[in-house]
Design an enzyme around this catalytic site. Sequence first.
Site, short mmCIF file in Angstrom:
data_model
loop_
_atom_site.label_atom_id
_atom_site.label_comp_id
_atom_site.label_asym_id
_atom_site.label_seq_id
_atom_site.Cartn_x
_atom_site.Cartn_y
_atom_site.Cartn_z
N LYS A 24 -66.58 -51.63 -47.65
CA LYS A 24 -67.30 -52.53 -48.55
C LYS A 24 -68.73 -52.83 -48.13
O LYS A 24 -69.57 -53.13 -48.98
CB LYS A 24 -66.56 -53.87 -48.66
CG LYS A 24 -65.26 -53.77 -49.41
CD LYS A 24 -64.71 -55.14 -49.72
CE LYS A 24 -63.43 -55.06 -50.52
NZ LYS A 24 -62.74 -56.33 -50.56
N LYS A 66 -54.16 -47.64 -53.53
CA LYS A 66 -53.57 -48.98 -53.54
C LYS A 66 -53.85 -49.69 -54.87
O LYS A 66 -54.95 -49.56 -55.40
CB LYS A 66 -54.21 -49.75 -52.38
CG LYS A 66 -53.63 -51.09 -52.07
CD LYS A 66 -54.43 -51.78 -50.97
CE LYS A 66 -55.74 -52.34 -51.49
NZ LYS A 66 -56.37 -53.33 -50.60
N LYS A 102 -57.18 -55.55 -56.94
CA LYS A 102 -57.83 -56.50 -57.85
C LYS A 102 -59.16 -55.95 -58.34
O LYS A 102 -59.58 -56.24 -59.46
CB LYS A 102 -58.12 -57.81 -57.10
CG LYS A 102 -56.96 -58.73 -56.95
CD LYS A 102 -57.45 -60.04 -56.34
CE LYS A 102 -56.34 -60.77 -55.63
NZ LYS A 102 -56.83 -61.69 -54.60
P1 TYM Z 1 -56.04 -60.87 -51.10
O1 TYM Z 1 -56.17 -62.01 -52.06
O2 TYM Z 1 -56.96 -59.72 -51.25
O3 TYM Z 1 -54.56 -60.32 -51.11
C1 TYM Z 1 -53.48 -61.24 -51.10
C2 TYM Z 1 -52.24 -60.60 -50.47
O4 TYM Z 1 -51.79 -59.48 -51.28
C3 TYM Z 1 -51.58 -58.34 -50.45
N1 TYM Z 1 -51.84 -57.13 -51.25
C4 TYM Z 1 -50.96 -56.14 -51.45
N2 TYM Z 1 -49.69 -55.97 -51.02
C5 TYM Z 1 -49.04 -54.84 -51.43
N3 TYM Z 1 -49.61 -53.90 -52.22
C6 TYM Z 1 -50.88 -54.03 -52.67
N4 TYM Z 1 -51.40 -53.10 -53.47
C7 TYM Z 1 -51.61 -55.19 -52.29
N5 TYM Z 1 -52.87 -55.64 -52.54
C8 TYM Z 1 -52.98 -56.83 -51.90
C9 TYM Z 1 -52.57 -58.52 -49.31
O5 TYM Z 1 -52.19 -57.79 -48.17
C10 TYM Z 1 -52.49 -60.03 -49.08
O6 TYM Z 1 -51.39 -60.36 -48.25
N6 TYM Z 1 -57.50 -61.24 -46.42
C11 TYM Z 1 -56.43 -61.78 -47.25
C12 TYM Z 1 -56.59 -63.25 -47.55
C13 TYM Z 1 -56.51 -64.15 -46.33
C14 TYM Z 1 -55.39 -64.32 -45.47
C15 TYM Z 1 -55.79 -65.27 -44.50
C16 TYM Z 1 -54.11 -63.76 -45.43
C17 TYM Z 1 -57.49 -64.95 -45.87
N7 TYM Z 1 -57.07 -65.64 -44.77
C18 TYM Z 1 -54.93 -65.69 -43.47
C19 TYM Z 1 -53.25 -64.18 -44.42
C20 TYM Z 1 -53.65 -65.13 -43.46
C21 TYM Z 1 -56.34 -60.93 -48.52
O7 TYM Z 1 -56.34 -59.75 -48.45
O8 TYM Z 1 -56.23 -61.57 -49.70
#
Ligand code: TYM
Length: 328
Positions: A107, A188, A191
Amino acid sequence: MGRVFSGLQPTGELHIGNYIGALKQFTDQSGHYYCVVDLHSLTAEPDPATLHDRTLDLAALLVALGLGRKSCVFIQSQVSAHAEMTWLLACEARTGELNRMTQFKSKGRNRPQSSVGLFLYPVLMAADILLYDIEEVPVGDDQRQHLELIRDVAMRLNSRYGDVVSVPKAVIPKLGGRVFSLTDPTQKMSKSDPDPMSKVLLTDSDQLIVKKIKAAVTDSGREVSHDPKAKPGISNLLEMAAVLSGESVASWVERYRASGYGAFKQAVADQVVAVVGPLRDEALRIRRDEAELERILASGRERATEQAERRLVAVKRAIGLHLPGGHP
Ligand code: TYM
């Protein structure tokens, strides 16, 4: 599960990958923290009104899942300890290790216009988790590398200053840790994918869900079988259906092996609708009851603040910052 923290960004709309990879693992227990990570989503430079709306949409979804009664559901920016802890940890994390993060590489790296926030993204994540004495972090597979970095930072902090934080571990589902795009099952589900047909949103109508699953890219041949290399499209649908129904992949294969892709896709679509439909309707109902939603968020914020401040003070003391009143 022991003490748990997980976060989701209010950027873009949530999809079935977020549900299967993360949300489905969340349970309403005390000592569990579920956070709308609005500060993280600033790295995507969202429009202010959209950010504000989506923050409440996501909070309503978490409450619709039954969270926020015993567990804490709260908004990251309302607990200022997260931002403060980020600075303390930014002085522990190394530029080399942050540069190695694949998310940053894809990114932001080598783009002078990308924000410093994008670089610090995993440090803010570390602050989220380390403030709450967390043992387990339920996330999708794409967060594995961030969690490894966070463990390293936590261990470094502990070896320099004595045991000041818990060292958390990622909990990634064996099946469904990575849900793939419906239009390109080698990528994958994301969003940020601009193609609406690539993902089932948690806000989609029943009809739209059926349409998207029926249009999902499948593989050549007619037989329903599980082979992620040779049949990534069918395997992705099989895994989704298995996780959502609580049955094994093998039992889905057995049932639909010879029925052809059409009947199989209809069954998968019905299964997705059975899970997403009630959740979507409940989230909408809660979103309309703003007073109740704000009450749950206020209670989450209060309890999260208490815990986070306690850990922040302990870390400040350990690293030698002078606390008010001169407390040792
Ligand atoms: P975010 O909002 O991008 O994603 C939220 C969660 O969804 C999971 N995820 C998936 N799981 C399976 N298949 C997919 N295609 C897929 N796309 C997304 C992500 O792994 C995530 O668990 N960085 C984090 C947000 C965060 C966070 C934290 C998580 C901020 N602080 C502390 C845990 C602990 C994230 O990716 O959000």
